[in-house]
Design a protein around this motif. Structure first.
Motif, PDB file in Angstrom:
ATOM      1  N   ASN A  80      30.531 -45.202  -6.950  1.00 59.27           N
ATOM      2  CA  ASN A  80      30.202 -43.831  -7.315  1.00 59.27           C
ATOM      3  C   ASN A  80      31.336 -43.148  -8.424  1.00 59.27           C
ATOM      4  O   ASN A  80      31.141 -42.443  -9.297  1.00 59.27           O
ATOM      5  CB  ASN A  80      30.215 -42.753  -6.198  1.00 59.27           C
ATOM      6  CG  ASN A  80      28.808 -42.868  -5.483  1.00 59.27           C
ATOM      7  OD1 ASN A  80      27.857 -43.334  -6.026  1.00 59.27           O
ATOM      8  ND2 ASN A  80      28.818 -42.309  -4.173  1.00 59.27           N
ATOM      9  N   GLN A  81      32.668 -43.587  -8.147  1.00 61.24           N
ATOM     10  CA  GLN A  81      33.690 -43.330  -9.009  1.00 61.24           C
ATOM     11  C   GLN A  81      33.433 -43.876 -10.305  1.00 61.24           C
ATOM     12  O   GLN A  81      33.658 -43.164 -11.355  1.00 61.24           O
ATOM     13  CB  GLN A  81      35.003 -43.665  -8.574  1.00 61.24           C
ATOM     14  CG  GLN A  81      35.368 -42.982  -7.295  1.00 61.24           C
ATOM     15  CD  GLN A  81      36.644 -43.920  -6.557  1.00 61.24           C
ATOM     16  OE1 GLN A  81      36.764 -44.929  -6.598  1.00 61.24           O
ATOM     17  NE2 GLN A  81      37.232 -43.008  -5.909  1.00 61.24           N
ATOM     18  N   GLU A  96      30.609 -42.009 -12.167  1.00 58.82           N
ATOM     19  CA  GLU A  96      30.993 -40.535 -12.638  1.00 58.82           C
ATOM     20  C   GLU A  96      32.053 -40.641 -13.861  1.00 58.82           C
ATOM     21  O   GLU A  96      31.868 -39.945 -14.862  1.00 58.82           O
ATOM     22  CB  GLU A  96      31.842 -39.903 -11.672  1.00 58.82           C
ATOM     23  CG  GLU A  96      31.161 -39.397 -10.516  1.00 58.82           C
ATOM     24  CD  GLU A  96      31.671 -38.883  -9.082  1.00 58.82           C
ATOM     25  OE1 GLU A  96      32.983 -38.585  -9.179  1.00 58.82           O
ATOM     26  OE2 GLU A  96      30.925 -38.697  -7.946  1.00 58.82           O
ATOM     27  N   LYS A  97      32.863 -41.709 -13.652  1.00 63.36           N
ATOM     28  CA  LYS A  97      33.855 -41.714 -14.756  1.00 63.36           C
ATOM     29  C   LYS A  97      33.166 -42.058 -16.131  1.00 63.36           C
ATOM     30  O   LYS A  97      33.284 -41.688 -17.228  1.00 63.36           O
ATOM     31  CB  LYS A  97      35.103 -42.784 -14.631  1.00 63.36           C
ATOM     32  CG  LYS A  97      36.181 -42.780 -15.677  1.00 63.36           C
ATOM     33  CD  LYS A  97      36.958 -41.549 -15.692  1.00 63.36           C
ATOM     34  CE  LYS A  97      38.057 -41.793 -16.669  1.00 63.36           C
ATOM     35  NZ  LYS A  97      38.657 -40.352 -16.908  1.00 63.36           N
TER      36      LYS A  97
END
Length: 157
Positions: free
Chosen positions: A3-4, A7-8
């Motif tokens: 998820n990180q 998102e990034k």
């Protein structure tokens, strides 16, 4: 981690796409076999071509190298979402009224978790699909919050 990374990547690619008058459809970070893939799906009215995908890939690759949000080796793929593009948000449903869609639900509705039919209406809280049951047409109303996945569906007449 997944998820990180997504998102990034969304944060890094959005200004690139804005500058090129393109929009983001989806970002996926998935492991297939031994390899990790970071897939970025982009589009514009009329569709994107391979040159646009290549330009976005080059610019995004530089940004990813600078910011290093991915801790494992991976392959970056930038492409069009294709004819069976995912429907990820309410705007996608609104823009595709009248088209054939495939919808998968979190829990059964009328003893089924999967529906394919023409998207007749979308209110924001629910959608109405015209589906075929044997040789008859039937309208089914699906609450938006029950949708696990949705995409455009290709039909052959």
């Amino acid at each position: 981690m997944s998820n990180q990374v997504v998102e990034k990547t969304e944060e890094l690619v959005t200004p690139i796409l804005d500058e090129m008058n393109l929009y983001l459809v989806d970002v996926e970070f998935e492991k297939e076999g031994k390899n990790w893939f970071l897939r970025v799906y982009i589009d514009k009215d009329g569709g994107v071509d391979i040159e646009e995908c290549g330009k976005v890939s080059e610019q995004l690759s530089e940004k990813l190298d600078e910011n290093d949000p991915v801790s494992v080796p991976y392959f970056l793929e930038v492409s069009s979402p294709g004819v069976e593009r995912p429907l990820k948000n309410k705007k996608d449903f609104e823009e595709n009224i009248g088209k054939t869609v495939y919808v998968k639900l979190y829990e059964p509705l009328d003893n089924s978790k999967e529906f394919e039919g023409v998207l007749n209406e979308f209110t924001g809280d629910s959608l109405k699909l015209e589906i075929k049951v044997k040789s008859r047409k039937k309208e089914v109303e699906i609450p938006y919050e029950k949708i696990a996945k949705a995409r455009l569906a290709v039909t052959f007449n």
